[in-house]
Design a protein around this motif. Structure first.
Motif, PDB file in Angstrom:
ATOM      1  N   ARG A  93       0.853  -1.187   0.000  1.00  0.00           N
ATOM      2  CA  ARG A  93       0.000   0.000   0.000  1.00  0.00           C
ATOM      3  C   ARG A  93       0.883   1.230   0.000  1.00  0.00           C
ATOM      4  N   LEU A  94       0.541   2.194  -0.802  1.00  0.00           N
ATOM      5  CA  LEU A  94       1.302   3.436  -0.909  1.00  0.00           C
ATOM      6  C   LEU A  94       0.604   4.524  -0.108  1.00  0.00           C
ATOM      7  N   ASN A  95       1.352   5.153   0.810  1.00  0.00           N
ATOM      8  CA  ASN A  95       0.814   6.244   1.627  1.00  0.00           C
ATOM      9  C   ASN A  95       1.783   7.412   1.607  1.00  0.00           C
ATOM     10  N   PRO A  96       1.267   8.642   1.541  1.00  0.00           N
ATOM     11  CA  PRO A  96       2.169   9.804   1.601  1.00  0.00           C
ATOM     12  C   PRO A  96       2.808   9.899   2.982  1.00  0.00           C
ATOM     13  N   VAL A  97       4.048  10.395   3.022  1.00  0.00           N
ATOM     14  CA  VAL A  97       4.750  10.538   4.287  1.00  0.00           C
ATOM     15  C   VAL A  97       5.807  11.634   4.139  1.00  0.00           C
ATOM     16  N   ASN A  98       6.054  12.350   5.226  1.00  0.00           N
ATOM     17  CA  ASN A  98       7.200  13.248   5.271  1.00  0.00           C
ATOM     18  C   ASN A  98       8.361  12.379   5.759  1.00  0.00           C
ATOM     19  N   PRO A  99       9.358  12.100   4.908  1.00  0.00           N
ATOM     20  CA  PRO A  99      10.399  11.128   5.264  1.00  0.00           C
ATOM     21  C   PRO A  99      11.159  11.449   6.547  1.00  0.00           C
ATOM     22  N   LEU A 100      11.511  12.700   6.772  1.00  0.00           N
ATOM     23  CA  LEU A 100      12.281  13.038   7.965  1.00  0.00           C
ATOM     24  C   LEU A 100      11.415  12.982   9.224  1.00  0.00           C
ATOM     25  N   ALA A 101      10.179  13.413   9.128  1.00  0.00           N
ATOM     26  CA  ALA A 101       9.268  13.306  10.271  1.00  0.00           C
ATOM     27  C   ALA A 101       9.012  11.834  10.598  1.00  0.00           C
ATOM     28  N   TYR A 102       8.896  11.013   9.573  1.00  0.00           N
ATOM     29  CA  TYR A 102       8.700   9.580   9.790  1.00  0.00           C
ATOM     30  C   TYR A 102       9.920   8.982  10.486  1.00  0.00           C
ATOM     31  N   ALA A 103      11.110   9.361  10.037  1.00  0.00           N
ATOM     32  CA  ALA A 103      12.345   8.865  10.656  1.00  0.00           C
ATOM     33  C   ALA A 103      12.416   9.279  12.130  1.00  0.00           C
ATOM     34  N   GLU A 104      12.045  10.504  12.411  1.00  0.00           N
ATOM     35  CA  GLU A 104      12.048  10.970  13.804  1.00  0.00           C
ATOM     36  C   GLU A 104      11.045  10.182  14.644  1.00  0.00           C
ATOM     37  N   ALA A 105       9.901   9.853  14.058  1.00  0.00           N
ATOM     38  CA  ALA A 105       8.901   9.059  14.767  1.00  0.00           C
ATOM     39  C   ALA A 105       9.416   7.647  15.070  1.00  0.00           C
ATOM     40  N   LEU A 106      10.354   7.167  14.260  1.00  0.00           N
ATOM     41  CA  LEU A 106      10.983   5.864  14.497  1.00  0.00           C
ATOM     42  C   LEU A 106      12.108   5.959  15.527  1.00  0.00           C
ATOM     43  N   GLY A 107      12.364   7.184  16.010  1.00  0.00           N
ATOM     44  CA  GLY A 107      13.415   7.370  17.011  1.00  0.00           C
ATOM     45  C   GLY A 107      14.758   7.764  16.443  1.00  0.00           C
ATOM     46  N   CYS A 108      14.794   8.180  15.192  1.00  0.00           N
ATOM     47  CA  CYS A 108      16.048   8.600  14.577  1.00  0.00           C
ATOM     48  C   CYS A 108      16.405  10.024  14.992  1.00  0.00           C
ATOM     49  N   SER A 109      17.705  10.281  15.095  1.00  0.00           N
ATOM     50  CA  SER A 109      18.216  11.638  15.305  1.00  0.00           C
ATOM     51  C   SER A 109      18.690  12.146  13.952  1.00  0.00           C
ATOM     52  N   ILE A 110      18.327  13.367  13.632  1.00  0.00           N
ATOM     53  CA  ILE A 110      18.722  13.917  12.339  1.00  0.00           C
ATOM     54  C   ILE A 110      19.731  15.033  12.554  1.00  0.00           C
ATOM     55  N   VAL A 111      20.889  14.858  11.947  1.00  0.00           N
ATOM     56  CA  VAL A 111      21.932  15.887  11.939  1.00  0.00           C
ATOM     57  C   VAL A 111      21.826  16.552  10.572  1.00  0.00           C
ATOM     58  N   ARG A 112      21.617  17.858  10.584  1.00  0.00           N
ATOM     59  CA  ARG A 112      21.441  18.567   9.313  1.00  0.00           C
ATOM     60  C   ARG A 112      22.697  19.343   8.948  1.00  0.00           C
ATOM     61  N   CYS A 113      22.954  19.392   7.657  1.00  0.00           N
ATOM     62  CA  CYS A 113      24.032  20.233   7.156  1.00  0.00           C
ATOM     63  C   CYS A 113      23.433  21.180   6.120  1.00  0.00           C
ATOM     64  N   ASP A 114      24.181  22.173   5.758  1.00  0.00           N
ATOM     65  CA  ASP A 114      23.738  23.193   4.818  1.00  0.00           C
ATOM     66  C   ASP A 114      23.543  22.595   3.417  1.00  0.00           C
ATOM     67  N   LYS A 115      22.462  22.977   2.763  1.00  0.00           N
ATOM     68  CA  LYS A 115      22.150  22.485   1.423  1.00  0.00           C
ATOM     69  C   LYS A 115      23.271  22.781   0.434  1.00  0.00           C
ATOM     70  N   ALA A 116      23.759  24.001   0.411  1.00  0.00           N
ATOM     71  CA  ALA A 116      24.822  24.375  -0.538  1.00  0.00           C
ATOM     72  C   ALA A 116      26.088  23.575  -0.268  1.00  0.00           C
ATOM     73  N   ASP A 117      26.405  23.352   1.008  1.00  0.00           N
ATOM     74  CA  ASP A 117      27.585  22.575   1.375  1.00  0.00           C
ATOM     75  C   ASP A 117      27.425  21.121   0.935  1.00  0.00           C
TER      76      ASP A 117
END
Length: 179
Positions: A93-117
């Protein structure tokens, strides 16, 4: 793959979350959403438990330019690159999802870097070498330390400025070892 189904290796990242086999598929310039759906039909449930599709900014050539998953549920992601996506579950089944919000809901920590970098220096493009060791191009010391501490890994840095100018990183240029 047929017709509008296009897939390139830099857009595919196999990972496990809580013992489940997950295939992350970026779609944008080089890989189509149709290809991710085709993979789901071919791979679920025998080879993959579910697929997460990440629509990435057209400035990214591939998913691995702006996104990677490290041990301890740590994700390195370029800021502002991934806002929309989908999940294809074990029942296909295909469902829309915000990938980073979904990852956070799974307990993931997200380290962000600058887009241009991320784009200019292939910042998120890391190569797993096995035994919790990774290779990266010219990673800043502060980002390296943050990732090593959070993910419990060792990151070895190599000069890659000239290669990165051609929009290629260590993950793109080699065959990763996932162990």
């Amino acid at each position: 793959l047929e017709n509008d189904e296009y897939l390139e290796g830099g857009d595919v990242l196999p990972v496990t979350f809580d013992g489940r086999r997950v295939l992350l598929v970026g779609f944008g310039v080089r890989t189509t959403k149709a290809a991710a759906i085709k993979l789901a039909l071919d791979l679920i449930p025998d080879h993959v438990d579910y697929i997460i599709g990440l629509s990435h900014d057209p400035a990214l050539l591939h998913l691995d330019t702006g996104f990677t998953v490290l041990p301890n549920k740590v994700i390195l992601a370029a800021a502002g690159m991934f806002g929309a996506g989908f999940l294809i579950d074990e029942n296909r089944r295909l469902n829309p999802v915000n990938p980073l919000a979904y990852a956070e809901a799974l307990g993931c920590s997200i380290v962000r870097c600058d887009k241009a970098d991320a784009i200019a220096h292939e910042r998120c493009n890391l190569l797993p070498l096995g035994n919790r060791r990774y290779l990266a191009f010219d990673m800043p010391a502060e980002l390296k330390a943050t990732l090593e501490q959070a993910a419990g890994v060792t990151i070895e840095r190599v000069k890659g400025t000239e290669i990165a100018k051609a929009t290629g990183g260590v993950h793109c240029l080699t065959r990763p070892l996932y162990c």
